[in-house]
Design a protein around this motif. Structure first.
Motif, PDB file in Angstrom:
ATOM      1  N   GLU A 156       0.956  -1.271   0.071  1.00 18.39           N
ATOM      2  CA  GLU A 156      -0.160  -0.059   0.129  1.00 18.39           C
ATOM      3  C   GLU A 156       0.807   1.258  -0.086  1.00 18.39           C
ATOM      4  O   GLU A 156       1.823   1.490   0.756  1.00 18.39           O
ATOM      5  N   GLY A 157       0.580   2.225  -0.830  1.00 14.95           N
ATOM      6  CA  GLY A 157       1.342   3.385  -1.013  1.00 14.95           C
ATOM      7  C   GLY A 157       2.668   3.424  -1.749  1.00 14.95           C
ATOM      8  O   GLY A 157       3.043   4.488  -1.775  1.00 14.95           O
ATOM      9  N   GLU A 158       2.976   2.267  -2.406  1.00 15.18           N
ATOM     10  CA  GLU A 158       4.042   2.063  -3.101  1.00 15.18           C
ATOM     11  C   GLU A 158       3.845   1.998  -4.548  1.00 15.18           C
ATOM     12  O   GLU A 158       4.835   1.732  -5.351  1.00 15.18           O
ATOM     13  N   TYR A 159       2.596   2.227  -5.314  1.00 11.03           N
ATOM     14  CA  TYR A 159       2.177   1.903  -6.679  1.00 11.03           C
ATOM     15  C   TYR A 159       3.207   2.723  -7.623  1.00 11.03           C
ATOM     16  O   TYR A 159       3.872   2.200  -8.346  1.00 11.03           O
ATOM     17  N   ASP A 160       3.286   4.021  -7.408  1.00  9.17           N
ATOM     18  CA  ASP A 160       3.807   5.182  -8.027  1.00  9.17           C
ATOM     19  C   ASP A 160       5.287   4.812  -8.308  1.00  9.17           C
ATOM     20  O   ASP A 160       5.798   4.780  -9.146  1.00  9.17           O
ATOM     21  N   ALA A 169      21.529  -7.204  -9.522  1.00 10.71           N
ATOM     22  CA  ALA A 169      21.731  -6.600  -8.267  1.00 10.71           C
ATOM     23  C   ALA A 169      21.838  -5.237  -8.135  1.00 10.71           C
ATOM     24  O   ALA A 169      21.275  -4.509  -7.285  1.00 10.71           O
ATOM     25  N   GLU A 170      22.298  -4.819  -9.229  1.00 15.14           N
ATOM     26  CA  GLU A 170      22.428  -3.249  -9.353  1.00 15.14           C
ATOM     27  C   GLU A 170      20.866  -2.732  -9.201  1.00 15.14           C
ATOM     28  O   GLU A 170      20.624  -1.541  -8.595  1.00 15.14           O
ATOM     29  N   ALA A 171      20.021  -3.327  -9.892  1.00 14.17           N
ATOM     30  CA  ALA A 171      18.617  -2.723  -9.965  1.00 14.17           C
ATOM     31  C   ALA A 171      17.868  -2.796  -8.675  1.00 14.17           C
ATOM     32  O   ALA A 171      17.226  -1.853  -8.442  1.00 14.17           O
ATOM     33  N   PHE A 172      18.268  -3.816  -8.008  1.00 14.27           N
ATOM     34  CA  PHE A 172      17.876  -3.799  -6.662  1.00 14.27           C
ATOM     35  C   PHE A 172      18.290  -3.411  -5.465  1.00 14.27           C
ATOM     36  O   PHE A 172      17.887  -3.343  -4.284  1.00 14.27           O
ATOM     37  N   ASP A 173      19.517  -2.783  -5.754  1.00 12.24           N
ATOM     38  CA  ASP A 173      20.383  -2.053  -4.525  1.00 12.24           C
ATOM     39  C   ASP A 173      19.687  -1.209  -4.002  1.00 12.24           C
ATOM     40  O   ASP A 173      19.061  -0.312  -4.510  1.00 12.24           O
ATOM     41  N   GLY A 174      19.620  -1.069  -2.746  1.00 10.27           N
ATOM     42  CA  GLY A 174      18.804  -0.085  -1.692  1.00 10.27           C
ATOM     43  C   GLY A 174      17.552   0.024  -2.130  1.00 10.27           C
ATOM     44  O   GLY A 174      16.687   0.814  -1.415  1.00 10.27           O
ATOM     45  N   GLN A 175      16.737  -0.986  -2.844  1.00  9.57           N
ATOM     46  CA  GLN A 175      15.543  -0.457  -2.982  1.00  9.57           C
ATOM     47  C   GLN A 175      14.374  -1.314  -1.882  1.00  9.57           C
ATOM     48  O   GLN A 175      14.849  -2.511  -1.389  1.00  9.57           O
ATOM     49  N   PRO A 176      13.478  -0.706  -1.331  1.00 15.69           N
ATOM     50  CA  PRO A 176      12.718  -1.397  -0.593  1.00 15.69           C
ATOM     51  C   PRO A 176      11.755  -2.419  -1.011  1.00 15.69           C
ATOM     52  O   PRO A 176      11.888  -2.654  -2.102  1.00 15.69           O
ATOM     53  N   GLN A 177      11.286  -3.099  -0.096  1.00 18.99           N
ATOM     54  CA  GLN A 177      10.243  -4.316  -0.682  1.00 18.99           C
ATOM     55  C   GLN A 177       8.749  -3.445  -0.918  1.00 18.99           C
ATOM     56  O   GLN A 177       8.524  -3.109  -0.053  1.00 18.99           O
ATOM     57  N   ARG A 178       8.786  -3.512  -2.291  1.00 23.39           N
ATOM     58  CA  ARG A 178       7.196  -2.963  -2.867  1.00 23.39           C
ATOM     59  C   ARG A 178       6.629  -3.803  -3.069  1.00 23.39           C
ATOM     60  O   ARG A 178       5.288  -3.564  -3.328  1.00 23.39           O
ATOM     61  N   ILE A 179       6.512  -5.172  -3.130  1.00 24.29           N
ATOM     62  CA  ILE A 179       5.716  -6.285  -3.416  1.00 24.29           C
ATOM     63  C   ILE A 179       5.276  -7.069  -2.208  1.00 24.29           C
ATOM     64  O   ILE A 179       6.079  -7.708  -1.705  1.00 24.29           O
ATOM     65  N   ALA A 180       3.870  -6.889  -2.022  1.00 24.26           N
ATOM     66  CA  ALA A 180       3.276  -7.448  -0.874  1.00 24.26           C
ATOM     67  C   ALA A 180       3.058  -9.025  -1.026  1.00 24.26           C
ATOM     68  O   ALA A 180       3.356 -10.009  -0.125  1.00 24.26           O
ATOM     69  N   GLU A 181       2.644  -9.271  -2.265  1.00 24.76           N
ATOM     70  CA  GLU A 181       2.324 -10.750  -2.814  1.00 24.76           C
ATOM     71  C   GLU A 181       2.796 -10.856  -4.451  1.00 24.76           C
ATOM     72  O   GLU A 181       2.587  -9.921  -5.009  1.00 24.76           O
ATOM     73  N   TYR A 182       3.569 -12.074  -4.325  1.00 25.92           N
ATOM     74  CA  TYR A 182       3.814 -12.521  -5.721  1.00 25.92           C
ATOM     75  C   TYR A 182       3.124 -13.794  -6.190  1.00 25.92           C
ATOM     76  O   TYR A 182       2.725 -14.580  -5.643  1.00 25.92           O
ATOM     77  N   ASN A 183       2.639 -13.719  -7.528  1.00 23.13           N
ATOM     78  CA  ASN A 183       2.180 -14.783  -8.040  1.00 23.13           C
ATOM     79  C   ASN A 183       2.920 -15.252  -9.521  1.00 23.13           C
ATOM     80  O   ASN A 183       2.558 -14.132 -10.479  1.00 23.13           O
ATOM     81  N   LEU A 184       3.756 -16.078  -9.533  1.00 26.03           N
ATOM     82  CA  LEU A 184       4.598 -16.177 -10.798  1.00 26.03           C
ATOM     83  C   LEU A 184       4.106 -17.752 -11.468  1.00 26.03           C
ATOM     84  O   LEU A 184       4.406 -18.808 -10.728  1.00 26.03           O
ATOM     85  N   ARG A 185       3.911 -17.529 -12.689  1.00 26.28           N
ATOM     86  CA  ARG A 185       3.380 -18.860 -13.451  1.00 26.28           C
ATOM     87  C   ARG A 185       3.876 -18.916 -14.902  1.00 26.28           C
ATOM     88  O   ARG A 185       3.877 -18.062 -15.564  1.00 26.28           O
ATOM     89  N   LEU A 186       4.699 -20.118 -15.118  1.00 28.50           N
ATOM     90  CA  LEU A 186       5.085 -20.417 -16.619  1.00 28.50           C
ATOM     91  C   LEU A 186       3.621 -20.646 -17.273  1.00 28.50           C
ATOM     92  O   LEU A 186       2.885 -21.379 -16.887  1.00 28.50           O
ATOM     93  N   VAL A 187       3.396 -20.001 -18.259  1.00 27.81           N
ATOM     94  CA  VAL A 187       2.086 -20.308 -19.021  1.00 27.81           C
ATOM     95  C   VAL A 187       2.228 -20.718 -20.548  1.00 27.81           C
ATOM     96  O   VAL A 187       3.217 -20.787 -21.220  1.00 27.81           O
TER      97      VAL A 187
END
Length: 99
Positions: free
Chosen positions: A13-17, A77-95
């Motif tokens: 919540e609050g992290e969308y933008d 690693a560079e992309a995620f360095d210092g980033q807060p957790q903005r995803i509360a729930e993941y759903n990953l599937r090969l389709v």
């Protein structure tokens, strides 16, 4: 043959933008550099959701091997360095493509 992974996130919540700004800056660049294509990306701000699909040439095993290499990459690693957790729930599937 191409394998596609559907990725559905419920964002904190609050992290969308902030998440969208980060994703647009980093994911197209680092995923493509790692050998993936991005099929689509859609946001649902009213429900705080983000849905996208990433693809790679080959079967499911080839996709998973490429994804494992991507997860260990310096670019990721560079992309995620210092980033807060903005995803509360993941759903990953090969389709599978139908049609």
């Amino acid at each position: 043959m191409k394998t596609i992974q559907l990725r559905r996130y419920t964002l904190v919540e609050g992290e969308y933008d902030a998440f969208l700004a980060w994703w647009k800056e980093w994911m197209p660049r680092v995923r493509r550099a790692a050998g993936f294509g991005i099929e689509f990306a859609y946001g649902l701000p009213e429900t705080n959701e983000f849905v996208w699909a990433v693809s790679a040439e080959g079967d499911h095993a080839a996709f998973l091997a490429l994804d494992e290499a991507y997860r260990a990459s310096d670019g990721r690693a560079e992309a995620f360095d210092g980033q807060p957790q903005r995803i509360a729930e993941y759903n990953l599937r090969l389709v599978d493509e139908i049609g």
